[in-house]
Write a protein that holds these residues in place. Sequence first.
Motif, PDB file in Angstrom:
ATOM      1  N   THR A  17       0.940  -1.148  -0.024  1.00 52.22           N
ATOM      2  CA  THR A  17      -0.020  -0.152   0.086  1.00 52.22           C
ATOM      3  C   THR A  17       1.006   1.290  -0.071  1.00 52.22           C
ATOM      4  N   ALA A  18       0.392   2.384  -0.827  1.00 50.85           N
ATOM      5  CA  ALA A  18       1.179   3.513  -0.864  1.00 50.85           C
ATOM      6  C   ALA A  18       0.948   4.137   0.471  1.00 50.85           C
ATOM      7  N   LEU A  19       1.805   4.208   1.281  1.00 55.08           N
ATOM      8  CA  LEU A  19       1.737   4.860   2.561  1.00 55.08           C
ATOM      9  C   LEU A  19       1.568   6.394   2.503  1.00 55.08           C
ATOM     10  N   ALA A  20       2.593   6.934   1.598  1.00 56.61           N
ATOM     11  CA  ALA A  20       2.787   8.324   1.362  1.00 56.61           C
ATOM     12  C   ALA A  20       3.312   8.578   0.188  1.00 56.61           C
ATOM     13  N   ASP A  21       3.602   9.838  -0.421  1.00 55.99           N
ATOM     14  CA  ASP A  21       4.439   9.861  -1.789  1.00 55.99           C
ATOM     15  C   ASP A  21       5.612   9.237  -1.625  1.00 55.99           C
ATOM     16  N   ASP A  22       6.258   9.233  -0.505  1.00 57.13           N
ATOM     17  CA  ASP A  22       7.628   8.777  -0.394  1.00 57.13           C
ATOM     18  C   ASP A  22       7.771   7.448   0.589  1.00 57.13           C
ATOM     19  N   ALA A  23       6.587   6.775   0.548  1.00 56.85           N
ATOM     20  CA  ALA A  23       6.745   5.310   1.671  1.00 56.85           C
ATOM     21  C   ALA A  23       5.647   4.411   0.972  1.00 56.85           C
ATOM     22  N   LEU A  24       6.131   3.220   1.309  1.00 57.19           N
ATOM     23  CA  LEU A  24       5.514   2.067   1.020  1.00 57.19           C
ATOM     24  C   LEU A  24       5.066   1.047   2.199  1.00 57.19           C
ATOM     25  N   LEU A  25       3.920   0.598   2.272  1.00 55.42           N
ATOM     26  CA  LEU A  25       3.712  -0.222   3.460  1.00 55.42           C
ATOM     27  C   LEU A  25       3.603  -1.634   3.020  1.00 55.42           C
TER      28      LEU A  25
END
Length: 243
Positions: A17-25
């Motif tokens: 899941t895209a957690l933020a523009d600069d993060a992946l969960l």
Amino acid sequence: MSTTAHPVPDFTAPSFTALADDALLLQWGQQMDPIINARVHALVARIRRDSPAWLRDCVPAYASLAIFFDIIALGADAHHQVQTYVAGLLRDDASAAAAPTRSAVVRIPVCYHPSLAPDLETSAQALDMSVEELIERHSQADYRVAMIGFAPGFPYLSGLPENLALPRLATPRARVEAGSVAIGGNQTGIYPLAGPGGWRILGRTPLRLFDPRRQPPSLLVAGNQVRFVAISLAEFQQHKEAL
């Protein structure tokens, strides 16, 4: 997060899941499974060993992992690139099933004196054991920092003996002292800062779990092995005076 027993999910197939523009969960369900948690830490160790140029940070939890990256370095399809990279590691059986890297045992002195342990006696009664037996079983268990959360430097420790599990307090306290060592459900933890809390307090450590002036600020990090060492009230006071 549920503590009910569940089948261990396929570690090679987390949800992304895209957690933020600069993060992946990455997520492997919601259960607190020691096998999954160990593999999460092994995966973190593998990623950090590779040290991709775009990597900013890895934040592991019980059954999830947040990967923060340099979006400028990766470009418009950053999430896809990171997912592809991680999926490649997970397809490597040696990486997915590897045992977590072992660290030196961090010994945490804990004073179980009643003046510092408001829930010690009632907890022993609820568990149908003596205070001395509760202290012995709690202090002699082998723990592992499953994750850091709730407050800066708060370690959620797996490894609590099953016969010491206790529900949280029905009414949380407005203030728990920094260093308080407590049981919440089937976990034990240490409050790094003074504040509200609903776990059952069995003792207190004189150590500072979190100090923003220290590098690194947190005494414990996810993956650390922990042992409690029972100390007297006099030793607790000596430790405090020495800090």
